[in-house]
Design an enzyme around this catalytic site. Sequence first.
Site, PDB file in Angstrom:
ATOM      1  CB  SER A   1      68.067  63.800 -34.575  1.00 27.89           C
ATOM      2  OG  SER A   1      69.065  62.850 -34.978  1.00 27.89           O
TER       3      SER A   1
ATOM      4  CG  ASN B   1      69.672  67.962 -34.268  1.00 29.68           C
ATOM      5  OD1 ASN B   1      70.316  68.304 -33.249  1.00 29.68           O
ATOM      6  ND2 ASN B   1      69.021  66.758 -34.298  1.00 29.68           N
TER       7      ASN B   1
ATOM      8  CD  GLU C   1      63.023  69.699 -34.401  1.00 28.76           C
ATOM      9  OE1 GLU C   1      63.900  68.777 -34.174  1.00 28.76           O
ATOM     10  OE2 GLU C   1      63.373  70.772 -34.762  1.00 28.76           O
TER      11      GLU C   1
ATOM     12  CG  HIS D   1      63.916  65.365 -32.794  1.00 27.96           C
ATOM     13  ND1 HIS D   1      64.538  66.285 -32.926  1.00 27.96           N
ATOM     14  CD2 HIS D   1      64.814  64.302 -32.277  1.00 27.96           C
ATOM     15  CE1 HIS D   1      65.929  66.169 -32.732  1.00 27.96           C
ATOM     16  NE2 HIS D   1      66.109  64.829 -32.127  1.00 27.96           N
TER      17      HIS D   1
HETATM   18  N1  CAA Z   1      66.450  60.708 -16.866  1.00 25.29           N
HETATM   19  C1  CAA Z   1      67.539  60.489 -17.557  1.00 25.29           C
HETATM   20  N2  CAA Z   1      68.735  61.345 -17.364  1.00 25.29           N
HETATM   21  C2  CAA Z   1      68.665  62.093 -16.503  1.00 25.29           C
HETATM   22  C3  CAA Z   1      67.571  62.406 -15.757  1.00 25.29           C
HETATM   23  C4  CAA Z   1      66.577  61.605 -15.734  1.00 25.29           C
HETATM   24  N3  CAA Z   1      65.239  61.891 -15.126  1.00 25.29           N
HETATM   25  N4  CAA Z   1      68.046  63.273 -14.898  1.00 25.29           N
HETATM   26  C5  CAA Z   1      69.582  63.595 -15.077  1.00 25.29           C
HETATM   27  N5  CAA Z   1      70.019  62.829 -16.073  1.00 25.29           N
HETATM   28  C6  CAA Z   1      71.289  62.688 -16.465  1.00 25.29           C
HETATM   29  C7  CAA Z   1      72.043  63.515 -17.385  1.00 25.29           C
HETATM   30  O1  CAA Z   1      72.010  63.565 -18.515  1.00 25.29           O
HETATM   31  C8  CAA Z   1      73.372  63.432 -16.857  1.00 25.29           C
HETATM   32  O2  CAA Z   1      73.811  61.941 -16.982  1.00 25.29           O
HETATM   33  P1  CAA Z   1      74.919  61.153 -16.465  1.00 25.29           P
HETATM   34  O3  CAA Z   1      74.679  60.758 -15.221  1.00 25.29           O
HETATM   35  O4  CAA Z   1      75.370  60.073 -17.411  1.00 25.29           O
HETATM   36  O5  CAA Z   1      76.103  61.972 -16.127  1.00 25.29           O
HETATM   37  C9  CAA Z   1      73.246  63.187 -15.298  1.00 25.29           C
HETATM   38  O6  CAA Z   1      71.868  62.785 -15.370  1.00 25.29           O
HETATM   39  C10 CAA Z   1      73.491  64.678 -14.704  1.00 25.29           C
HETATM   40  O7  CAA Z   1      72.356  64.681 -14.016  1.00 25.29           O
HETATM   41  P2  CAA Z   1      72.354  66.272 -12.938  1.00 25.29           P
HETATM   42  O8  CAA Z   1      71.333  65.735 -12.063  1.00 25.29           O
HETATM   43  O9  CAA Z   1      73.940  65.941 -12.486  1.00 25.29           O
HETATM   44  O10 CAA Z   1      72.451  67.291 -13.968  1.00 25.29           O
HETATM   45  P3  CAA Z   1      71.314  68.169 -14.078  1.00 25.29           P
HETATM   46  O11 CAA Z   1      69.942  67.882 -13.848  1.00 25.29           O
HETATM   47  O12 CAA Z   1      71.755  69.588 -13.579  1.00 25.29           O
HETATM   48  O13 CAA Z   1      71.354  68.493 -15.598  1.00 25.29           O
HETATM   49  C11 CAA Z   1      70.985  68.185 -17.949  1.00 25.29           C
HETATM   50  C12 CAA Z   1      71.426  67.471 -16.706  1.00 25.29           C
HETATM   51  C13 CAA Z   1      69.501  68.458 -18.047  1.00 25.29           C
HETATM   52  C14 CAA Z   1      71.429  67.079 -18.953  1.00 25.29           C
HETATM   53  C15 CAA Z   1      71.688  69.524 -18.327  1.00 25.29           C
HETATM   54  O14 CAA Z   1      73.018  69.223 -18.267  1.00 25.29           O
HETATM   55  C16 CAA Z   1      71.446  70.037 -19.513  1.00 25.29           C
HETATM   56  O15 CAA Z   1      70.451  70.636 -20.107  1.00 25.29           O
HETATM   57  N6  CAA Z   1      72.468  69.716 -20.609  1.00 25.29           N
HETATM   58  C17 CAA Z   1      72.080  70.078 -22.097  1.00 25.29           C
HETATM   59  C18 CAA Z   1      71.245  68.933 -22.679  1.00 25.29           C
HETATM   60  C19 CAA Z   1      70.978  69.186 -24.304  1.00 25.29           C
HETATM   61  O16 CAA Z   1      71.337  70.268 -24.848  1.00 25.29           O
HETATM   62  N7  CAA Z   1      70.200  68.408 -24.713  1.00 25.29           N
HETATM   63  C20 CAA Z   1      69.850  68.350 -25.897  1.00 25.29           C
HETATM   64  C21 CAA Z   1      70.686  67.688 -26.876  1.00 25.29           C
HETATM   65  S1  CAA Z   1      70.259  67.834 -28.533  1.00 25.29           S
HETATM   66  C22 CAA Z   1      69.391  66.744 -28.964  1.00 25.29           C
HETATM   67  O17 CAA Z   1      68.789  65.864 -28.009  1.00 25.29           O
HETATM   68  C23 CAA Z   1      68.716  66.604 -30.245  1.00 25.29           C
HETATM   69  C24 CAA Z   1      69.467  65.719 -31.048  1.00 25.29           C
HETATM   70  O18 CAA Z   1      68.587  64.890 -31.982  1.00 25.29           O
HETATM   71  C25 CAA Z   1      70.930  65.226 -31.065  1.00 25.29           C
END
Ligand code: CAA
Length: 292
Positions: A120, A191, A153, A141
């Site tokens: 990342s 990032n 990415e 990424h």
């Molecule tokens: N596979 C894996 N995980 C899944 C999934 C799937 N098919 N579907 C949902 N999840 C995960 C979520 O991450 C979350 O984890 P927990 O169970 O441990 O709580 C949970 O499932 C919540 O799921 P929900 O269905 O309740 O939630 P949602 O579907 O409405 O939204 C989300 C979940 C898509 C993560 C939303 O909250 C979101 O968009 N969050 C922001 C995520 C973000 O910004 N990601 C980028 C991070 S930066 C990055 O990745 C770059 C880096 O290098 C650091």
Amino acid sequence: MADIKTIGVIGAGQMGNGIAHVFALNGYDVLLNDIDGERITAALGVIEGNLGRQVAKAMIKSDAAKTALARINPAGDFPALADCDLVVEAAIENQAVKKEIFGTLSKTLNKDAIMASNTSSISITGLASSTDRPEKFIGLHFMNPAPVMKLVEVIRGIATSKETFETTKTLVQSLGKTMAVSEDFPAFIVNRVLMPMINEAIYTLYEGVGSVESIDTGLKLGANHPMGPLELADFIGLDTCLAIMQVLYEGLADTKYRPCPLLVKYVEAGWLGKKTGRGFYDYSGAAPTPTR
Ligand code: CAA
């Protein structure tokens, strides 16, 4: 252009299991490797659960979930990855560890295969230099959670060939994901923008401008972010956030990227966020509760 059928994934952690899930669901055979065999078993359980989540949400059929799971097999060591057409590394965010992996992998991986890193933040050009094939090396990424997030990415190192880039572009399209191309500079695009925002949110907490709850509610409801920045930091992992800030700080030599001392302290304490049960929130109860 290279024909990709079998893909190796190195690292069965949070990103590795999501990446394996995405490839398998889109028809690729996946070999999943980790330094710790038990983590591969655990990852297969997580993938099964996440595929089940997609079935429950009617995003995929249960047959597709079963077929995808059957396409993922454990690979106990690097020689087991020898016949892969592509290997994606998703180990910890540490340059020395990644270089060691790619150096060792170079000895047994078939000469035509592409190597990719899910790093990342770390220089793709630098990682490529530890391999026997810098022209067949690229940054791929995925965002967390990989099965849900639409972006990949793609980062070309200085030596990455046009053919490797074109093959990668076709691969990303075949996953139903959208590609954003970044030049090879510290932390790339996502990032470079996201982490300073998260770091600033931690400064806001550190300086007492607001509570965990106010900061996260502020950005969720005030800027329509799906997660608040502190919740997101816990979700990504505070060790990963710190590692990325350090790459930005050192790579761009600008004090505006200095990691917040509170982030450093949390990582020193082993409070790494959701994966350790404690970060800016405590995850031991039914619902997460702020720790400050
Ligand atoms: N596979 C894996 N995980 C899944 C999934 C799937 N098919 N579907 C949902 N999840 C995960 C979520 O991450 C979350 O984890 P927990 O169970 O441990 O709580 C949970 O499932 C919540 O799921 P929900 O269905 O309740 O939630 P949602 O579907 O409405 O939204 C989300 C979940 C898509 C993560 C939303 O909250 C979101 O968009 N969050 C922001 C995520 C973000 O910004 N990601 C980028 C991070 S930066 C990055 O990745 C770059 C880096 O290098 C650091």
